[in-house]
Design a protein around this motif. Structure first.
Motif, short mmCIF file in Angstrom:
data_model
loop_
_atom_site.label_atom_id
_atom_site.label_comp_id
_atom_site.label_asym_id
_atom_site.label_seq_id
_atom_site.Cartn_x
_atom_site.Cartn_y
_atom_site.Cartn_z
N GLN A 88 33.14 42.19 36.85
CA GLN A 88 34.21 41.66 36.01
C GLN A 88 35.57 42.17 36.47
OE1 GLN A 88 33.36 39.46 33.85
NE2 GLN A 88 35.22 39.09 32.69
N SER A 89 35.64 43.43 36.87
CA SER A 89 36.90 43.97 37.39
C SER A 89 37.30 43.26 38.68
CB SER A 89 36.76 45.47 37.65
OG SER A 89 36.42 46.16 36.47
N TRP A 90 36.31 42.96 39.52
CA TRP A 90 36.60 42.23 40.76
C TRP A 90 37.12 40.83 40.46
CZ3 TRP A 90 34.01 37.86 42.80
CH2 TRP A 90 34.39 37.51 44.10
N LEU A 91 36.55 40.18 39.47
CA LEU A 91 37.02 38.84 39.09
C LEU A 91 38.45 38.88 38.56
CD1 LEU A 91 33.85 37.30 37.39
CD2 LEU A 91 34.92 36.57 39.53
N VAL A 92 38.81 39.95 37.86
CA VAL A 92 40.21 40.11 37.43
C VAL A 92 41.11 40.19 38.66
CG1 VAL A 92 41.85 41.63 36.26
CG2 VAL A 92 39.63 41.18 35.23
N ALA B 1 38.92 35.83 34.73
CA ALA B 1 37.69 36.58 34.96
C ALA B 1 36.66 36.31 33.86
CB ALA B 1 38.01 38.07 35.04
N ALA B 2 37.12 36.34 32.61
CA ALA B 2 36.19 36.14 31.49
C ALA B 2 35.59 34.74 31.52
CB ALA B 2 36.91 36.38 30.17
N PHE C 200 33.20 34.22 34.51
CA PHE C 200 31.89 34.85 34.36
C PHE C 200 31.03 34.10 33.35
CE2 PHE C 200 28.78 38.11 33.38
CZ PHE C 200 28.58 38.72 34.61
N VAL D 154 27.86 44.89 35.92
CA VAL D 154 28.63 43.81 35.29
C VAL D 154 30.10 44.19 35.16
CG1 VAL D 154 28.91 42.44 33.18
CG2 VAL D 154 26.63 42.93 34.05
N LEU D 155 30.36 45.44 34.79
CA LEU D 155 31.75 45.89 34.64
C LEU D 155 32.49 45.84 35.97
CD1 LEU D 155 31.22 48.96 32.25
CD2 LEU D 155 32.18 46.73 31.66
N MET E 263 42.85 38.12 33.44
CA MET E 263 41.72 38.53 32.60
C MET E 263 41.03 37.32 31.99
SD MET E 263 43.33 41.93 30.78
CE MET E 263 41.80 42.37 29.97
#
Length: 281
Positions: A246-250, A47-48, A51, A242-243, A44
């Protein structure tokens, strides 16, 4: 008065036996190492920070690349493996290609570069935790620059490499080329970020596991994230896209750190097997 058969075990004992067998298995070992590393929390954070710090820099770099006509949205759409409709939604989120480069000053580009280097520091810390290494000293920060340059070159090559043939064979060759390129990138990236403190042969299994994991994530994205982008855009507007991103980046963070964990386990088992064979001789 009834008596239980002597061979029967209470449910608690059976559960403990199954738990012990699971923890001794590959999956249990990866699960245990992931908990020690706090894998989900690190993913997480990955991801944060990615981004907030890496994406703005990549938007500017993509705008400066003449070959990638659609800019960063094309990079992200191909990495996600989403449908053309969902890729259009991602394109609307990041605006007009090339505008970021025209409106970015030299000071702004320098600030984006510094923030992008912070992302490399986070990835390095995660790899150091996987291999139980001490934190690198401040004078090794140049490795973050090398890592960021490698990442940008990898993304440029990933987007601008066409499939050899427009057929099933061409698709298979393209997937194989992506696997080899991704494996090579993470193999070199681990070596660079860890400062050569882990041997090449020990890092290869982790790079291969990460490449396979990202391929699986891409297939998962086609099945799950692509329709989610379309539905979330209708329900939530641009923030829905965006959500999903962001989930994909996690998921990417889980694969990057989880692949390194699997690589270390493979390396340790290989070393133990060699030591056991040497003792037998």
């Amino acid at each position: 008065m009834t008596h239980k058969p002597s061979g029967a075990q209470p449910p608690a004992h059976r559960f403990q036996h199954l738990r012990d067998r699971f923890m001794a298995s590959w999956a249990g070992l990866v699960w245990s190492r992931g908990r020690e590393l706090e894998l989900m929390h690190r993913a997480m954070g990955f991801a944060a920070l990615g981004f907030l710090t890496l994406v703005p820099l990549l938007i500017v770099v993509a705008a400066a690349d003449p070959a990638s006509g659609q800019g960063f949205a094309r990079w992200l759409g191909q990495a996600l493996g989403v449908s053309p409709a969902s890729e259009d939604e991602v394109g609307r989120l990041f605006g007009v290609p090339g505008a970021a480069l025209q409106r970015t000053t030299a000071f702004g580009l320098a600030a984006l570069t510094v923030f992008g280097l912070t992302f490399g520091s986070v990835v390095q810390t995660g790899y150091e935790k996987v291999w139980d290494l001490p934190t690198a000293r401040w004078h090794t920060m140049w490795r973050h620059v090398v890592f960021l340059a490698l990442l940008i070159c990898f993304l440029l090559a990933f987007v601008n490499t066409p499939n050899p043939l427009n057929s099933a064979l061409g698709a298979a060759i393209g997937v194989l080329a992506d696997l080899i390129g991704t494996c090579a990138f993470f193999w070199v990236a681990q070596r660079v970020l860890l400062g050569g403190r882990v041997r090449w042969c020990a890092l290869f299994p982790g790079a291969a596991a990460t490449a396979l994991g990202l391929l699986g994530l891409r297939i998962f994205s086609q099945l799950v994230f692509s329709p989610l982008i379309a539905s979330n855009t209708v329900v939530y507007g641009p923030i829905g896209t965006v959500l999903v991103i962001q989930s994909w980046l996690v998921g990417v963070g889980v694969v990057v750190y989880g692949g390194a964990i699997i690589g270390r386990i493979i390396h340790e088992r290989r070393v133990h097997r060699r030591m056991a064979e040497a003792d037998e001789e």
